[in-house]
Motif scaffolding. Structure first.
Motif, PDB file in Angstrom:
ATOM      1  N   UNK A 131      -1.027 -19.926   4.029  1.00  0.00           N
ATOM      2  CA  UNK A 131       0.362 -20.386   4.054  1.00  0.00           C
ATOM      3  C   UNK A 131       1.008 -20.025   5.386  1.00  0.00           C
ATOM      4  N   UNK A 132       2.047 -20.746   5.785  1.00  0.00           N
ATOM      5  CA  UNK A 132       2.746 -20.403   7.036  1.00  0.00           C
ATOM      6  C   UNK A 132       3.395 -19.027   6.940  1.00  0.00           C
ATOM      7  N   UNK A 133       3.556 -18.403   8.089  1.00  0.00           N
ATOM      8  CA  UNK A 133       4.229 -17.112   8.127  1.00  0.00           C
ATOM      9  C   UNK A 133       3.286 -15.952   7.847  1.00  0.00           C
ATOM     10  N   UNK A 134       3.864 -14.768   7.847  1.00  0.00           N
ATOM     11  CA  UNK A 134       3.111 -13.531   7.651  1.00  0.00           C
ATOM     12  C   UNK A 134       3.440 -12.974   6.279  1.00  0.00           C
ATOM     13  N   UNK A 135       2.515 -13.146   5.331  1.00  0.00           N
ATOM     14  CA  UNK A 135       2.747 -12.692   3.961  1.00  0.00           C
ATOM     15  C   UNK A 135       2.210 -11.280   3.788  1.00  0.00           C
ATOM     16  N   UNK A 136       3.027 -10.414   3.245  1.00  0.00           N
ATOM     17  CA  UNK A 136       2.569  -9.065   2.945  1.00  0.00           C
ATOM     18  C   UNK A 136       1.903  -9.048   1.577  1.00  0.00           C
ATOM     19  N   UNK A 137       0.727  -8.470   1.525  1.00  0.00           N
ATOM     20  CA  UNK A 137       0.095  -8.123   0.256  1.00  0.00           C
ATOM     21  C   UNK A 137      -0.687  -6.844   0.509  1.00  0.00           C
ATOM     22  N   UNK A 138      -1.214  -6.239  -0.540  1.00  0.00           N
ATOM     23  CA  UNK A 138      -1.828  -4.922  -0.360  1.00  0.00           C
ATOM     24  C   UNK A 138      -2.990  -4.933   0.625  1.00  0.00           C
ATOM     25  N   UNK A 139      -3.929  -5.884   0.564  1.00  0.00           N
ATOM     26  CA  UNK A 139      -5.006  -5.868   1.577  1.00  0.00           C
ATOM     27  C   UNK A 139      -4.493  -5.993   3.010  1.00  0.00           C
ATOM     28  N   UNK A 140      -3.487  -6.824   3.228  1.00  0.00           N
ATOM     29  CA  UNK A 140      -2.934  -6.988   4.575  1.00  0.00           C
ATOM     30  C   UNK A 140      -2.303  -5.687   5.061  1.00  0.00           C
ATOM     31  N   UNK A 141      -1.539  -5.029   4.206  1.00  0.00           N
ATOM     32  CA  UNK A 141      -0.864  -3.786   4.591  1.00  0.00           C
ATOM     33  C   UNK A 141      -1.884  -2.689   4.868  1.00  0.00           C
ATOM     34  N   UNK A 142      -2.893  -2.561   4.010  1.00  0.00           N
ATOM     35  CA  UNK A 142      -3.919  -1.529   4.229  1.00  0.00           C
ATOM     36  C   UNK A 142      -4.667  -1.800   5.530  1.00  0.00           C
ATOM     37  N   UNK A 143      -5.013  -3.062   5.780  1.00  0.00           N
ATOM     38  CA  UNK A 143      -5.741  -3.388   7.014  1.00  0.00           C
ATOM     39  C   UNK A 143      -4.933  -3.006   8.244  1.00  0.00           C
ATOM     40  N   UNK A 144      -3.651  -3.332   8.240  1.00  0.00           N
ATOM     41  CA  UNK A 144      -2.835  -3.079   9.426  1.00  0.00           C
ATOM     42  C   UNK A 144      -2.463  -1.610   9.566  1.00  0.00           C
ATOM     43  N   UNK A 145      -2.167  -0.953   8.467  1.00  0.00           N
ATOM     44  CA  UNK A 145      -1.707   0.437   8.542  1.00  0.00           C
ATOM     45  C   UNK A 145      -2.843   1.440   8.649  1.00  0.00           C
ATOM     46  N   UNK A 146      -4.026   1.107   8.116  1.00  0.00           N
ATOM     47  CA  UNK A 146      -5.130   2.063   8.110  1.00  0.00           C
ATOM     48  C   UNK A 146      -6.272   1.637   9.020  1.00  0.00           C
TER      49      UNK A 146
END
Length: 437
Positions: free
Chosen positions: A353-368
């Motif tokens: 989908x367009x834009x940057x969607x936050x979900x748990x895998x995305x947050x873990x990938x970016x933060x960890x």
């Protein structure tokens, strides 16, 4: 179409409180949810069917065998010895935990869809097709004729959502289709708000607070002066989300008790607060810490759905019991686990989908700093830990509270959790899994 006059849910606190016995506690804990599955059963092992119950005061027959009691005790001991299974807790276990000998096998597609490999869940029977067909027919008529919910070019998407199959699967103890419709209208209305205000169909974080506040008055009515009341009343028909909220809540209030209706309003306010937190991060282009994301997800989640399981079941868990910390914790954990299920199954849909969607895998990938695959697999672990916590807390609550209404409510919440997973797994119109296996 006038709202059906369903009988008010009957509370039975005095009778329920008088029932007490070791056999009731042991069997209720086992029947409330699959205790053995919680404490060492294989993920995907089926849990016992949830029997329909006529009233909170008169639950279905509960097993009194010594074997059941011993099994429940043994399972609890196994869980204690196995220790916590959360990320980073290896040093806290009292006994070593068996490590997997190989990576998760590749998913096997079935006619019912493909479950996320390694995801802890309980398969359930296919929802009653007769009920599914009737609920689907009624909800589409409501969406088109009563609230003018969507334009013609959204029809395929509405049908693909399969909301009738969703709600029938989540509420197997609903006594009638009219009861199922209470949950179905609310589910559709909540998705209309999410799509039209927040995401897919013109949603935006800009100005979201105002839109949500005004929509919330369709659930929690404005009490104002006669001069200004007409303007507010007219606003309830201004857009599809408000029309849907107003109508769905009118049906619900006619069938629910005052405390059940107020409980729903409270949980909808929680949901809206979660929407606002996510919108704030979007406006700031900010990726939260993992714990911050999980905090947001405790509010922006499915909680309003399992919290009404007694209304849909045609009974009432008394307000003073529903408000107990233990019950609230179980509902919160159920909402958290089922929402991570949504994160996992909708992962590829959101990436496309367009834009940057936050979900748990995305947050873990970016933060960890993990790869997309490792972050996704770690998210599966987080879900599994939440599920184990949900089931162990529910079993403990069932054992500590000798109330048939509480036990029935816990069975209803567990059924909702299982039905929610089944719908996500089998809805191949909306969801597909990433190629990580």
């Amino acid at each position: 179409m006038p709202a059906p006059e369903l009988p008010r849910p009957q509370s039975s606190l005095p009778e329920a409180a008088s029932r007490f016995g070791a056999h009731l506690l042991a069997s209720a804990a086992a029947r409330a949810l699959d205790v053995k599955g919680v404490t060492g059963g294989l993920p995907g092992a089926p849990s016992p069917p949830v029997p329909p119950v006529a009233s909170a005061a008169a639950p279905g027959p509960l097993s009194t065998s010594a074997a059941t009691e011993a099994s429940a005790r043994g399972a609890g001991l196994e869980r204690i010895l196995r220790g916590p299974s959360g990320l980073g807790t290896a040093g806290l276990r009292l006994t070593p935990r068996d490590e997997p000998q190989s990576a998760p096998s590749a998913p096997v597609a079935t006619a019912e869809g493909t479950p996320v490999p390694g995801l802890y869940h309980h398969p359930v029977p296919e929802p009653d097709p007769v009920r599914v067909e009737e609920v689907s027919r009624r909800i589409k008529a409501w969406a088109l004729d009563e609230v003018a919910l969507y334009p013609d070019d959204w029809e395929e998407e509405f049908d693909g959502f399969s909301v009738g199959r969703y709600m029938v699967g989540c509420h197997p103890d609903a006594p009638t289709v009219d009861h199922l419709m209470l949950a179905t209208r609310l589910m559709v209305a909540e998705n209309a708000v999410d799509d039209c205000y927040c995401e897919d169909h013109g949603g935006s974080p800009v100005g979201l607070g105002e839109r949500l506040l005004l929509a919330h008055t369709a659930l929690d009515p404005l009490h104002t002066t006669e001069e200004y009341r007409p303007g507010w009343a007219k606003s309830l028909h201004a857009d599809a989300p408000r029309r849907a909220y107003r109508s769905a809540m009118e049906y619900f209030v006619r069938a629910a008790s005052a405390s059940q209706a107020d409980r729903l309003r409270h949980d909808m306010a929680r949901l809206h607060m979660g929407y606002l937190a996510e919108a704030a991060w979007a406006q700031l282009d900010h990726v939260p810490e993992v714990w911050e994301y999980l905090a947001m997800r405790q509010f922006n989640n499915f909680r309003p759905c399992p919290t009404i399981t007694d209304t849909v079941g045609g009974y009432e868990l008394p307000a003073d019991l529903h408000a107990q910390a233990g019950v609230q914790k179980v509902i919160a954990l159920a909402g958290n686990a089922t929402t991570i299920v949504n994160d996992l199954y909708s992962y590829t849909k959101e990436l496309d989908a367009p834009g940057h969607h936050l979900n748990l895998p995305v947050v873990i990938a970016e933060r960890e700093g993990l790869s997309d695959r490792d972050a996704y697999l770690k998210s599966v672990e987080v879900h599994n830990d939440l599920m184990h916590d949900f089931e162990s807390e529910a079993a403990a609550l069932a054992g500590a509270c000798p109330n048939p209404g509480v036990h029935r409510f816990l069975r209803g919440v567990a059924a909702w959790v299982d039905g929610n997973h089944h719908w996500h797994q089998s809805n191949t119109y909306r969801y597909s899994l990433p190629d990580f296996w």
